[in-house]
Design a protein around this motif. Structure first.
Motif, PDB file in Angstrom:
ATOM      1  N   VAL A  71       0.968  -6.138   2.039  1.00 34.16           N
ATOM      2  CA  VAL A  71       0.807  -4.693   1.862  1.00 34.16           C
ATOM      3  C   VAL A  71       0.871  -4.332   0.383  1.00 34.16           C
ATOM      4  O   VAL A  71       0.117  -3.489  -0.101  1.00 34.16           O
ATOM      5  CB  VAL A  71       1.890  -3.944   2.659  1.00 34.16           C
ATOM      6  N   ASN A  72       1.790  -5.002  -0.336  1.00 38.01           N
ATOM      7  CA  ASN A  72       1.952  -4.674  -1.751  1.00 38.01           C
ATOM      8  C   ASN A  72       0.780  -5.156  -2.601  1.00 38.01           C
ATOM      9  O   ASN A  72       0.372  -4.495  -3.548  1.00 38.01           O
ATOM     10  CB  ASN A  72       3.240  -5.307  -2.290  1.00 38.01           C
ATOM     11  N   LEU A  73       0.271  -6.320  -2.223  1.00 40.93           N
ATOM     12  CA  LEU A  73      -0.747  -6.943  -3.072  1.00 40.93           C
ATOM     13  C   LEU A  73      -2.155  -6.480  -2.713  1.00 40.93           C
ATOM     14  O   LEU A  73      -3.021  -6.407  -3.564  1.00 40.93           O
ATOM     15  CB  LEU A  73      -0.645  -8.469  -2.904  1.00 40.93           C
ATOM     16  N   PHE A  74      -2.342  -6.163  -1.448  1.00 44.31           N
ATOM     17  CA  PHE A  74      -3.690  -5.763  -1.012  1.00 44.31           C
ATOM     18  C   PHE A  74      -3.638  -4.357  -0.439  1.00 44.31           C
ATOM     19  O   PHE A  74      -3.734  -4.139   0.757  1.00 44.31           O
ATOM     20  CB  PHE A  74      -4.232  -6.761   0.020  1.00 44.31           C
ATOM     21  N   GLU A  75      -3.447  -3.426  -1.396  1.00 44.48           N
ATOM     22  CA  GLU A  75      -3.259  -2.042  -0.966  1.00 44.48           C
ATOM     23  C   GLU A  75      -4.480  -1.486  -0.259  1.00 44.48           C
ATOM     24  O   GLU A  75      -4.379  -0.559   0.526  1.00 44.48           O
ATOM     25  CB  GLU A  75      -2.902  -1.170  -2.173  1.00 44.48           C
ATOM     26  N   ASN A  76      -5.635  -2.044  -0.555  1.00 38.13           N
ATOM     27  CA  ASN A  76      -6.853  -1.479   0.028  1.00 38.13           C
ATOM     28  C   ASN A  76      -7.209  -2.103   1.364  1.00 38.13           C
ATOM     29  O   ASN A  76      -8.266  -1.824   1.915  1.00 38.13           O
ATOM     30  CB  ASN A  76      -8.020  -1.643  -0.937  1.00 38.13           C
ATOM     31  N   GLY A  77      -6.315  -2.972   1.836  1.00 39.20           N
ATOM     32  CA  GLY A  77      -6.535  -3.513   3.167  1.00 39.20           C
ATOM     33  C   GLY A  77      -7.517  -4.672   3.208  1.00 39.20           C
ATOM     34  O   GLY A  77      -8.090  -4.975   4.236  1.00 39.20           O
TER      35      GLY A  77
END
Ligand SMILES: Nc1ncnc2c1ncn2[C@@H]1O[C@H](COP(=O)(O)OP(=O)(O)OP(=O)(O)O)[C@@H](O)[C@H]1O
Ligand SMILES: [Mg+2]
Lengths: 253, 378
Positions: free
Chosen positions: B148-154
């Motif tokens: 979630v923190n690293l891939f905020e854009n999903g």
């Protein structure tokens, strides 16, 4: 002790200052002081009086003369500084606190000037309060109260909250509450003060009808000269002393 | 008479709801804050919980927690293995690194190197991928919170390339793990691979994880390890506690949450006390009339007690339900992952509610008990 009692039937000593054996209330030497700051004010100066059953007794007098104080002492809610009160033969101020509370619950009905009905319960439940306090089932108590409301011509208001009733109707609920447990003594302080002349008179007529019986007594404190003619007996208080005791108002009033 | 008492209370809707609100609000604040507090400080032990196989953690004597550590010389591993009662011992590396994401952001991450052969040190479960993928070159497993923190854009994390301290790393799995206190992104990899990611220093053995031979207690073996190697050895439970204590001692968290909890209590006392007193004062004439008519003080006490009990029960239930709904509503948020309400917390808030009601009820009651029945004629 003023009532000289022999074994068996109590002796009638009223002629020499004792209590009549059938007196509803026998008050002897009632003194009541109030502390007001540093000073002590004597409000009642040694009152002796008997209230007879079967009579409607009025206590009248000027504001501050001690009427409320006197009836409060006579019905067991205010301790006298000196003196003795017997209600139907019971020396009420020699009872323990709890005994006195229960004595009031079983023997005395109260009608307050401000009704003091409980706003969130309906008229029938309000009238049933003494029965509920005695431990009766609520449903049964309400039914008994409704019978009395019927007598007082407000049976149709039984399910209404006090706020939905007129002043006279509220006072009649209060009367029902004072009588529902069939007390032997009914005490009213200014029961008609908040009512117009007609309702006041109607309420007092009703009270007379239901509260006065052979073995019952009714004491009413009032200013209301419109209802004086309903009294069997009138006591006039002036500055803490009884200055008149008769069936009519004295002429100078 | 209790029926009358309850009707008196519920008939005054405004004050009834005020009282309910006060109690519910206090309960909610106390329960919710204590819950977050307990779960948060327990995160101090997440490193221990995420390596469930380790029965004993061996470390340099100055190390304090999984995250506050000082590396040992690599000879420590053999020393631990030679201690009688140690069934197995594996190396474990924990280090910080920076990662450049494909989006070009720089993010601090924790690198955890687990034993090449046994993979001891990995969380028990993976959400995606298989533990065996760590044998492929440059593989890392990311923790679910880190996704979630690293891939905020999903974006799909599996297959993503990361630049990890200038080394290439490829995400090939997602671990089901308890977030760390700082919610830092965590990357699991093999010990040998981790050494590549964290170059430089001479000593790169942060912990030795050990297992205990059957029939021996972890405490005894840990004590023996300490005695024989001069290193620090703690059982799983001891080390977990140390992690929690570190958070408690080194952050303002206990104070902050403590203040909020006290505030919840004080606000409860204020709202409930004021409302209760107002309610009693509004009804003092009625209570006086009841006393004159012939209701004993003991019955009056039970009436007010019933009123307090009703408000307390309903308000408390609302507050606890509110907390559960709150935790449930946020259960999808990685910050709240694994949050639970320890049974002691509802008990603490229940005791607080009882204290609030006892205090305010007592104050309100005093005026009723002191009312002379004669006052009704005035
Ligand atoms: N609790 C009290 N403390 C101090 N003084 C009191 C108290 N109750 C009554 N008094 C005083 O006693 C006197 C008589 O009061 P009481 O209420 O008996 O008069 P009352 O005849 O009923 O008057 P009213 O017609 O105005 O009701 C008054 O001067 C009053 O101020
Ligand atoms: Mg008066």
């Amino acid at each position: 002790m003023s009532g000289m009692e022999t074994s068996g039937k109590p002796m009638d000593t009223s002629a020499i200052g004792g209590c009549a054996p059938d007196a509803a209330i026998c008050a002897r030497g009632i003194v009541r002081d109030f502390e007001s700051g540093q000073t002590t004010i004597r409000v009642l100066h040694g009152i002796d009086t008997d209230i007879k059953p079967g009579e409607m007794t009025y206590v009248v007098g000027e504001s501050g003369s001690g009427k409320t104080t006197l009836i409060s002492i006579m019905c067991g809610i205010l301790w006298p500084t000196e003196g003795e009160v017997k209600v139907f033969g019971t020396d009420i101020y020699s009872l323990s606190d709890t005994e006195l509370v229960n004595f009031r619950l079983n023997n005395i009905g109260f009608i307050f000037q401000q009704y003091n009905l409980i706003p969130s319960i309906d008229a029938a439940a309000n009238a049933a309060v003494p029965l509920i306090a005695q431990g009766m089932d609520i449903h049964e108590a309400r039914e008994k109260a409704k019978v009395l409301l019927e007598k007082l011509n407000i049976a149709d208001q039984a399910d209404k909250l006090p706020s939905q009733l007129s002043g006279g109707q509220q006072q009649r609920v209060a009367i029902a509450r004072a009588l529902v447990h069939e007390p032997r003594l009914v005490v009213c302080d200014e029961p008609t003060a908040a009512l117009d002349a007609n309702s006041g008179r109607r309420v007092m007529d009703l009270l007379r009808e239901v509260a006065v019986a052979e073995d019952r007594a009714c004491i009413i404190v009032t200013h209301d000269n419109r209802i004086f003619d309903l009294a069997d007996r009138i006591l006039v208080l002036e500055d803490g002393e009884v200055t008149h005791d008769g069936t009519e108002m004295p002429d100078d009033h | 008479m209790l029926w009358i008492a309850i009707r008196m209370l519920t008939g005054d809707a405004q004050k009834f709801y005020g009282l309910l609100f006060g109690i519910a609000f206090s309960t909610l604040l106390i329960t919710q804050q204590l819950t977050i507090f307990v779960n948060l400080i327990e995160r101090g032990a997440s490193g221990v919980y995420n390596a469930p196989e380790a029965e004993i953690w061996v470390m340099d004597p100055v190390s304090r927690t999984t995250d506050v550590n000082y590396a040992m010389p690599s000879t420590a591993l053999d020393e631990v293995r030679s201690v009688p009662g140690v069934e197995w011992a594996v190396p474990h590396l924990r280090a910080a690194a920076s990662v450049r994401t494909s989006a070009g952001d720089l993010e601090g991450v924790a690198i955890i190197g687990v034993d090449d052969a046994t993979l001891i040190g990995l969380p028990e479960r993976l959400l995606e991928g298989d533990k065996s993928i760590l044998s492929r070159p440059d593989s890392v497993i990311i923790d679910d919170g880190g996704v979630v923190n690293l891939f905020e854009n999903g974006e799909e994390p599996i297959g993503q390339r990361l630049e990890l301290n200038d080394q290439r790393a490829v995400i090939r799995g997602i671990a089901d793990s308890i977030p760390s206190f700082t919610s830092q992104v965590t990357l699991y990899t093999k010990y040998s691979q981790a050494l590549n990611f964290v170059p430089g220093t001479r000593n790169r053995l942060t912990f030795v994880l050990a297992g205990v031979s059957e029939g021996l207690s972890a405490e005894d073996v840990a004590a023996r390890i300490e005695q024989q190697t001069g290193l620090k050895a703690e059982t799983r439970q001891e080390f977990a506690d140390a992690g929690v204590s570190f958070i408690v001692e080194n952050t303002g968290i206990p104070t902050n949450f403590g203040i909020t909890v006290v505030l919840g209590f004080v606000v409860g006392v204020a709202i409930v006390g004021l409302t209760f007193s107002l309610f009693i004062r509004d009804n003092i004439k009625q209570f006086g009339a009841l006393k004159a008519i012939g209701v004993t003080n003991a019955k009056i006490v039970s009436m007010v007690g019933a009123q307090a009990a009703l408000v307390g029960t309903v308000g408390y239930a609302l507050g606890v339900i509110g907390t559960v709904v709150f935790i449930y509503a946020f259960s999808g948020n990685p910050f709240f992952k694994g949050f639970y309400i320890p049974w002691q917390i509802p008990l603490i808030s229940l005791v607080s509610v009882i204290i609030i009601l006892a205090m305010t009820g007592f104050i309100a009651l005093r005026s009723v008990l002191n009312t002379e029945p004669a006052a009704v004629f005035r």
